[in-house]
Write a protein that holds these residues in place. Structure first.
Motif, PDB file in Angstrom:
ATOM      1  N   ASN A  89       0.813  -1.222   0.000  1.00 33.79           N
ATOM      2  CA  ASN A  89       0.000   0.000   0.000  1.00 33.79           C
ATOM      3  C   ASN A  89       0.846   1.272   0.000  1.00 33.79           C
ATOM      4  N   SER A 106       1.917  -2.259 -10.635  1.00 33.58           N
ATOM      5  CA  SER A 106       0.645  -2.254  -9.908  1.00 33.58           C
ATOM      6  C   SER A 106      -0.350  -3.224 -10.519  1.00 33.58           C
ATOM      7  N   ILE A 107      -0.255  -3.422 -11.825  1.00 35.37           N
ATOM      8  CA  ILE A 107      -1.125  -4.399 -12.488  1.00 35.37           C
ATOM      9  C   ILE A 107      -0.730  -5.815 -12.077  1.00 35.37           C
ATOM     10  N   SER A 109       1.028  -6.710  -9.305  1.00 34.78           N
ATOM     11  CA  SER A 109       0.919  -6.962  -7.866  1.00 34.78           C
ATOM     12  C   SER A 109       0.282  -5.756  -7.175  1.00 34.78           C
ATOM     13  N   PRO A 110      -1.036  -5.621  -7.294  1.00 33.48           N
ATOM     14  CA  PRO A 110      -1.721  -4.426  -6.768  1.00 33.48           C
ATOM     15  C   PRO A 110      -1.614  -4.248  -5.262  1.00 33.48           C
ATOM     16  N   LYS A 111      -1.358  -5.305  -4.515  1.00 37.04           N
ATOM     17  CA  LYS A 111      -1.303  -5.181  -3.056  1.00 37.04           C
ATOM     18  C   LYS A 111      -0.184  -4.256  -2.590  1.00 37.04           C
ATOM     19  N   VAL A 207      -5.293  -0.716 -15.155  1.00 40.35           N
ATOM     20  CA  VAL A 207      -4.880  -0.078 -13.902  1.00 40.35           C
ATOM     21  C   VAL A 207      -6.078   0.079 -12.976  1.00 40.35           C
ATOM     22  N   ASN A 208      -5.940  -0.426 -11.743  1.00 39.44           N
ATOM     23  CA  ASN A 208      -7.022  -0.335 -10.763  1.00 39.44           C
ATOM     24  C   ASN A 208      -6.610   0.406  -9.504  1.00 39.44           C
ATOM     25  N   ILE A 209      -5.476   1.080  -9.560  1.00 42.49           N
ATOM     26  CA  ILE A 209      -4.974   1.852  -8.425  1.00 42.49           C
ATOM     27  C   ILE A 209      -5.269   3.332  -8.679  1.00 42.49           C
ATOM     28  N   THR A 211      -4.861   6.903  -9.501  1.00 44.15           N
ATOM     29  CA  THR A 211      -3.719   7.416 -10.253  1.00 44.15           C
ATOM     30  C   THR A 211      -3.811   8.927 -10.438  1.00 44.15           C
TER      31      THR A 211
END
Length: 265
Positions: A89, A106-107, A109-111, A207-209, A211
């Protein structure tokens, strides 16, 4: 190989802080390019700095043409650093190529990521007209590679002034020229080709973080249209255009970068 030595990893700031900021530098620079920006966060955040293999005080023996023939080698390095230091995070500030490295990481390993801050980042530097303007055409890049290959240090002098784009403050271009000159010419040429020929537009939709895209008003390496493209392609992203000129706002206008990043994280 010890990842701390390999990437010259340094931990600064407030070690008891709840949040961590990782700074990743762009082509031809090293972690010192964030020196002034770090000062704005070191009291409230844990700070992680590192050098890409091939630059700064990284282990030059770790550079491999095969491993770093794509951005995936740098993605693996970044994830190894985060894993080694048990960092999850994190807020990641990625300048230029390391913006894309963090995005790809991030794609995968999003954790490990809480928020991404893309500073002068580009998914593709080559024009793909009329749909996309990356800023360069192939003949221009071929000429750039030729100059790098035949007269590297003369190229460094001209390129540093061009991309820093603060002609009234020549000391800034000199600062970039110093770190760029320290890169072994064959490594610089190889890395430049990987960066300028890459195309990661197809990855942006994954991308799911959260941004944040930081774009300067005039960047010869990454035109404003690229910032707009990233903003449209990354769902839920936020775009801010700062008044700073050139490709290195963290060097030329650190307070603008500090204020913008702080507002996001």
């Amino acid at each position: 190989m010890n990842i701390t030595t390999k990437n010259n990893v340094r931990i600064l700031g407030n070690e008891r802080a709840d949040q961590t900021i990782v700074f990743g530098h762009g082509f031809g620079t090293d972690q010192t390019s964030f020196a002034e920006v770090v000062k704005g966060f070191e009291n409230d955040y844990r700070i992680v700095l590192y050098d890409n293999v091939g630059g700064g005080k990284s282990d030059i023996n770790a550079f491999s043409l095969a491993r770093y023939s794509t951005l995936n080698g740098y993605v693996t390095d970044l994830l190894d650093i985060l894993q080694e230091y048990q960092l999850e995070n994190v807020n990641y500030v990625g300048h230029s190529v390391n913006g894309m490295v963090s995005l790809l990481s991030s794609i995968k390993s999003p954790k490990h990521f809480s928020k991404l801050i893309l500073l002068g980042a580009s998914p593709r530097y080559l024009n793909d007209l009329p749909e996309y303007t990356g800023g360069f055409d192939q003949p221009s890049l071929d000429a750039l590679y030729q100059t790098m290959d035949t007269n590297y240090y003369a190229w460094v002098s001209g390129f540093s002034k061009l991309v820093m784009d603060n002609h009234d403050r020549p000391e800034l271009a000199a600062q970039f020229a110093e770190t760029l000159s320290a890169v072994r010419p064959d490594i610089a040429l190889s890395v430049a080709k990987v960066i300028f020929q890459t195309d990661h537009r197809g990855d942006l939709s994954s991308v799911n973080i959260p941004t944040f895209i930081l774009q300067t008003t005039h960047d010869v390496a990454v035109p404003e249209s690229v910032g707009d493209y990233l903003n449209n392609a990354i769902v839920g992203s936020k775009l801010t255009k700062v008044k700073a000129k050139g490709h290195f706002p963290q060097i030329s206008s650190p307070q603008e970068v500090i204020d913008a990043v702080r507002s996001f994280i």
